[in-house]
Each structure stands twice: as structure tokens, then as C-alpha cells.
Design an enzyme around this catalytic site. Sequence first.
Site, PDB file in Angstrom:
ATOM      1  N   ASP A  13       0.818  -1.225   0.000  1.00 42.45           N
ATOM      2  CA  ASP A  13       0.000   0.000   0.000  1.00 42.45           C
ATOM      3  C   ASP A  13       0.849   1.270   0.000  1.00 42.45           C
ATOM      4  O   ASP A  13       0.402   2.318   0.467  1.00 42.45           O
ATOM      5  CB  ASP A  13      -0.957   0.024   1.208  1.00 42.45           C
ATOM      6  CG  ASP A  13      -1.749  -1.254   1.350  1.00 42.45           C
ATOM      7  OD1 ASP A  13      -2.347  -1.680   0.343  1.00 42.45           O
ATOM      8  OD2 ASP A  13      -1.761  -1.838   2.446  1.00 42.45           O
ATOM      9  N   LYS A  16       2.599   2.062  -5.125  1.00 39.35           N
ATOM     10  CA  LYS A  16       3.404   1.564  -6.253  1.00 39.35           C
ATOM     11  C   LYS A  16       2.720   1.800  -7.593  1.00 39.35           C
ATOM     12  O   LYS A  16       3.394   1.993  -8.608  1.00 39.35           O
ATOM     13  CB  LYS A  16       3.697   0.071  -6.075  1.00 39.35           C
ATOM     14  CG  LYS A  16       4.579  -0.251  -4.885  1.00 39.35           C
ATOM     15  CD  LYS A  16       4.845  -1.735  -4.762  1.00 39.35           C
ATOM     16  CE  LYS A  16       3.592  -2.519  -4.446  1.00 39.35           C
ATOM     17  NZ  LYS A  16       2.947  -2.151  -3.181  1.00 39.35           N
ATOM     18  N   GLY A  40      -3.755  -4.411  -5.153  1.00 41.34           N
ATOM     19  CA  GLY A  40      -4.495  -3.353  -5.810  1.00 41.34           C
ATOM     20  C   GLY A  40      -3.609  -2.156  -6.086  1.00 41.34           C
ATOM     21  O   GLY A  40      -3.010  -1.598  -5.168  1.00 41.34           O
ATOM     22  N   HIS A  41      -3.472  -1.772  -7.351  1.00 36.69           N
ATOM     23  CA  HIS A  41      -2.690  -0.601  -7.719  1.00 36.69           C
ATOM     24  C   HIS A  41      -3.632   0.475  -8.242  1.00 36.69           C
ATOM     25  O   HIS A  41      -4.386   0.245  -9.193  1.00 36.69           O
ATOM     26  CB  HIS A  41      -1.645  -0.960  -8.777  1.00 36.69           C
ATOM     27  CG  HIS A  41      -0.531  -1.797  -8.235  1.00 36.69           C
ATOM     28  ND1 HIS A  41       0.457  -2.345  -9.020  1.00 36.69           N
ATOM     29  CD2 HIS A  41      -0.239  -2.172  -6.969  1.00 36.69           C
ATOM     30  CE1 HIS A  41       1.302  -3.017  -8.258  1.00 36.69           C
ATOM     31  NE2 HIS A  41       0.889  -2.925  -7.020  1.00 36.69           N
TER      32      HIS A  41
END
Length: 424
Positions: A13, A16, A40-41
Site C-alpha cells: 500500500d 506503487k 491493488g494498484h
Amino acid sequence: MANRVVVGTQWGDEGKGKIVDILTEGADIVARFSGGANAGHTVVIDDKTFILHLIPTGILHPDKICVIGNGVVVDLEYLFYELDELKKRKIRFQDRLLISQNAHLVMPYHKVIERTEEEARGKEKIDPTGKGIGPTYRDKIARSGLRVIDLLDQNLFHRRVEWNLRTNHGFLKQLNRKELISLKRESLGVSKFKRRVKPFVADTSLFINQAIKEGKSVLFEGAQGALLDIDFGTYPFCTSSNTTVGGACTGLGVSPACIDQVIGVTKAYTTRVGNGPLPTEQKNDVGALLQTGGNEFGATTGRPRRCGWLDLVMLKYSFRINGITKIALTKLDVLDAFDKIKVCVGYKYKNRLITEFTPDLHILENCKPVYEELPGWQKNTHGITDFKDLPGKAKKYLDYISEKLETPIFLISTGSKRDQTILL
């Protein structure tokens, strides 16, 4: 051009997605090497927000090739949901996405197994995302997993599904006969994706190595963070893959000699989702202010992130095992509200000062952080794009971090949008 690996240096988190999005400009190929739909990005372009879980962030750039490597575990249902969403938003991916033939498949029974195991843990819960990631990697290591290439042979695929359901029956014993029949039908039904996935399947290791020989630049995209690595993280409160730099080699089939730079994405403070030790956690107004100011809620599950001050003990360890060459520091603007900022430089445990990170959970859960205090700047840094416009005390905070970690900061994120960035 340089081949770069982007890794998270904390518990994930770190932001990235935005960093990969920015660095994609200088790459020809963006290749994801670990994790699954549990990552998750988030990328904000203008006023549009994109949240990607399986597909590399580079897909948002129309001229880049994206690769999902063999180190990733692929949930086909979620993959095609994600692709369909991109299609709705006019993002073209045909002829730009390759999936490793050796990538393992997340099956419906993996999710059921994860849920039943987690329920059985009681107070010892690990608090996974519920995406079936752990059981998928376990089957991979046990040599009973199903790969993308296996899906192309329907008879083989069906035999292995049935065998896995029989041998994993111990984990599924809480299901009644009707539920088991339904699970079998759903698992065999994954074969419906054969036609859709076939155009994307490739020997991605061969593709990437040939591209590097031709002088093309590869951006290796990591998922989660170093302290969630299965070998070097806070085990067992970690993920099931290698999230550290070595995962780029094993998860894509490339040599370490191909890597020119390792970019460590580091949040200006510390967060983590789920259970497990977090020595600098602030269960007070400070933690609440960090959580609300940083919008600290998981992109995959929406779970609130636990928040605390920056932990240099942990970061020195993370930088050492990853060989970080440059720092991308994110969410500096979240610290604007504080008149004083603390940074952890050691742990106190039973009258003993610990300055090197330890995997001993008992120590991590019972130590007290030793802090150094720096003055806050209490001025708005949100959206600043030029280093000279930062408050002097913010610059001193950045210099302090760089000096302590013996690594230069080359990028500072001052907001979630692509252009809210300082490049040094």
C-alpha cells in the site's frame, strides 16, 4: 535504457501503482512478477481513477506491452472482469497483454479452502483477502496446481480438477454433498475461459529475454511489500509469494544480471492491512489523522489500514534484502498537519535496544519503539511539483530519511494524481 524493478519496502500500500505509471514512460514492457488479485494498484489520471489488481499498470499507456508472469496466480474470472472494465473505458489491450503459460490458476475451491481454514484459526486468524491466493500457491508448491497451459488441454484440466477436489476433501469437509457438487461444477466451469485466454498465452520468459537482448527496457512491477514476503516478511502474517526483488527473477524467468536499478517505494509513514505486528502503530488521534489524511483504505478489500510513524529499523532491513538503489517517497503531503513528526530508530525490548529488524514475532509484538523527533512544517505541500517550493522542514525530513537509509530520493509524491509529483 535501464531495466528497473519496483518493490514496496513496507507492508504494501505504498503507492506503487502511481510510481509504476510514471516510470512506464521510460519502458517498453511492464511485467508483473508476483501476487494475484489480492493486490491493488491505484492510478489517478486527470480526474479518472483506475484500480488494477492483476493487469500491469502499464496497460494505461497505449504503446506499452504488458506481461503477467509465471510468479503471478491468475483468477481468470477476475482477469476478464478487469479487462471488460478497461474495454468499457476505451483502454485497448488487444496485442498488448501476454500471460505466462506457466502461471498458476486460482480455482473456486481455493477460495472455499481459504475461507474454511481462516474460520478454523479462531484467534490466530491471518486475515487474508479471501481471494484464494494462499491455497493456490500451496498447490503450486505441492505440484498439484493447475497452470494456464493446462487449461488448453480440456481432458487434462478436468482430470486434475477432479483429483484436486478429492485430495482436498479434508479441507472441504464442512460442505454438504449439494455444496460439493456445486463447487465441482463451478471449478470445472473455469474451462469456459479457454477460448478467451488462449490469444494472450505465451512463453513470457522467452519474450522478455529476447526483448532485453534487442535493447528494450523492462519495468518489473512488484505487488504488496517486502515485509509481506513469504520468506522475509512477518511470517505467518504475510502473503504467499516472494514480494522482494528476487521474485522478479523467479516470477518472470530472467537473470539478476538484467536488473539495472531497484526502486523502493516508501510511504512517508507506515501502514499495514490485517493482523500482524506493527511496532509504530498509533491507536490514537495521530493514527486517525494519518488514516483519514492518507485515505488509508485497501484498494482490494476496502479494509481500513492501521497507521503509524515511519519505521527506519524495518526500512533498513527492507533496503538491505532488496538492494534498493533509489527511493520513491509517497504521501509526503499527509504529514502536513503535524507540528512534530516521529521516526522510529530502534526497538526497546526487556531493557535491550534492538537496532536490527528481527523476524521474532514475540519481540515485534511486545517491543516499544524508540523515536527521534523532527519538527513538522504545517504548510500545504499537496500538489507541489517543484522541490524548491517545499517548506524547509519538509526538505529536512526528506534529507533525514535519505541519510539514514543511505539511499537517494529521486521522486516525491505530493498527491494521488499522476502530475502531483516532484522528480529530482
